[in-house]
Write a protein that holds these residues in place. Structure first.
Motif: not given
Length: 126
Positions: A17, A19, A67-68, A82, A84-86
């Motif tokens: 993740s 930000t 995810r974002f 934010q 996540n789970s890139l």
């Protein structure tokens, strides 16, 4: 002079993740549609996420939905992304963008953008 300054980029492994933060300064225009775009080498700049001035409406690229998350502060002078789970496909230069709302509509189009930040690099390794 309007300035958009991004921060928070970096290198992460897939599944991680990050930000991103964008600080907007130079004016207090109320109808700011704020957005994040990204550009990978050899590809066009594409919308990732956008948020209306009211903060109650957002738009996401299909590839990042779930995810974002985009948000802004109450003063509407800072916008966050934010992530996540890139995935490796999320890699690229991420740009903060400001568009002026017209008729209650935010286009979230790179051609309609009034101001751009300088970009911050995101690299996701597999």
């Amino acid at each position: 002079q309007v300035q958009l300054v991004e921060s928070g980029g970096g290198s992460v492994e897939a599944g991680g993740s990050l930000t991103l933060t964008c600080a907007v300064s130079g004016h207090t225009y109320a109808g700011k549609c704020l957005a994040w775009f990204r550009q990978a080498p050899g590809k066009d700049r594409e919308l990732v996420a956008g948020i209306y001035p009211s903060g109650d409406r957002t738009k996401y690229a299909d590839s990042v939905k779930g995810r974002f998350s985009i948000s802004q502060n109450n003063a509407k002078d800072t916008v966050f992304l934010q992530m996540n789970s890139l995935k490796p496909g999320d890699s690229g230069t991420y740009f903060c963008a400001e568009e002026h709302e017209y008729g209650g509509i935010c286009l979230f189009s790179r051609h309609g953008t009034n101001y751009w930040g300088q970009g911050t690099q995101v690299t996701v390794s597999s």
